[in-house]
Enzyme design. Sequence first.
Site, PDB file in Angstrom:
ATOM      1  N   ASP A  41      63.942  47.226  48.599  1.00 14.33           N
ATOM      2  CA  ASP A  41      64.208  47.470  47.186  1.00 14.33           C
ATOM      3  C   ASP A  41      62.924  47.952  46.522  1.00 14.33           C
ATOM      4  OD1 ASP A  41      66.712  46.464  45.245  1.00 14.33           O
ATOM      5  OD2 ASP A  41      64.827  46.792  44.178  1.00 14.33           O
ATOM      6  N   ASP A  62      60.537  53.019  47.366  1.00  9.44           N
ATOM      7  CA  ASP A  62      61.580  53.953  46.964  1.00  9.44           C
ATOM      8  C   ASP A  62      62.311  54.427  48.218  1.00  9.44           C
ATOM      9  OD1 ASP A  62      63.064  56.220  46.189  1.00  9.44           O
ATOM     10  OD2 ASP A  62      61.549  56.876  44.759  1.00  9.44           O
ATOM     11  N   VAL A  63      63.622  54.230  48.272  1.00  9.78           N
ATOM     12  CA  VAL A  63      64.379  54.607  49.474  1.00  9.78           C
ATOM     13  C   VAL A  63      64.352  56.105  49.761  1.00  9.78           C
ATOM     14  CG1 VAL A  63      65.923  52.605  49.491  1.00  9.78           C
ATOM     15  CG2 VAL A  63      66.559  54.661  48.174  1.00  9.78           C
ATOM     16  N   ASN A  85      72.930  50.367  50.231  1.00  8.15           N
ATOM     17  CA  ASN A  85      73.460  50.157  48.898  1.00  8.15           C
ATOM     18  C   ASN A  85      72.557  50.656  47.767  1.00  8.15           C
ATOM     19  OD1 ASN A  85      75.228  48.536  46.928  1.00  8.15           O
ATOM     20  ND2 ASN A  85      73.206  47.638  46.630  1.00  8.15           N
ATOM     21  N   TYR A 150      75.519  61.513  39.291  1.00  6.26           N
ATOM     22  CA  TYR A 150      75.913  60.294  39.995  1.00  6.26           C
ATOM     23  C   TYR A 150      77.156  60.550  40.848  1.00  6.26           C
ATOM     24  CZ  TYR A 150      77.292  55.461  40.815  1.00  6.26           C
ATOM     25  OH  TYR A 150      77.642  54.275  41.402  1.00  6.26           O
ATOM     26  N   LYS A 154      77.635  60.423  44.985  1.00  4.04           N
ATOM     27  CA  LYS A 154      78.556  59.496  45.640  1.00  4.04           C
ATOM     28  C   LYS A 154      79.637  60.231  46.444  1.00  4.04           C
ATOM     29  CE  LYS A 154      76.495  55.763  44.411  1.00  4.04           C
ATOM     30  NZ  LYS A 154      75.860  54.887  45.417  1.00  4.04           N
ATOM     31  N   THR A 185      76.860  45.312  37.179  1.00  2.00           N
ATOM     32  CA  THR A 185      75.572  44.982  37.771  1.00  2.00           C
ATOM     33  C   THR A 185      74.462  45.617  36.945  1.00  2.00           C
ATOM     34  OG1 THR A 185      75.572  46.929  39.204  1.00  2.00           O
ATOM     35  CG2 THR A 185      76.622  44.932  40.071  1.00  2.00           C
TER      36      THR A 185
END
Length: 197
Positions: A41, A62-63, A85, A150, A154, A185
């Site tokens: 994370d 940072d992914v 995720n 976004y 996705k 969330t």
Amino acid sequence: MTGTTEFAGRVALVTGAASGIGASAARWLDAQGIEELVLVDIDRPALDRLGLACKARPFGGDVSDPSLWKLLEREVPRIDYAVLNAGIASNGEITDLDITAWRKTLSVNLDGMFLSLRTALRAMKKAESGAVVLTASVSGIKAAAGTAAYSASKAATIQLAKVAAAEAARYGVRVNAIAPGGVDTGIWDRAEWFAPL
């Protein structure tokens, strides 16, 4: 801890593990008796506050940064399960959307998904077993105004999962995507247009 034999002695990777769906997945795996969790994370200190009973290996970063995944591949040779995720939210109509915001959302949500998936699949290919779950979104299937970046990220995640499943099946690895609806969330705290179900 309830524990099951399925997770005994196994290692699971969870990205976006500091909060929301990722934190819930980490806690669930812990309760099922997973031996080790590899947690990723950008909020590294929050990973220490999850209160897990199992061995936890936290990685902050940072992914979408390839160097994070090079480090993880060196230090974590085994991954049996992965919950990919990590992601960010963004909003804005296409005519008003800044290219920098567009690229940031696609970088984290799609580049980050690719890099984490590649790392997990490399480990699982060697073992000829494993299972991966990618967190997509209903936004990748159903159009909503103001969600171009976004939603595009996705939708691409869903297709990425399909391609990965086709490639990984031959070495015994399952790949699936989930597409949750509205989940209240932290990712949505700054999105004024979001109304949780």
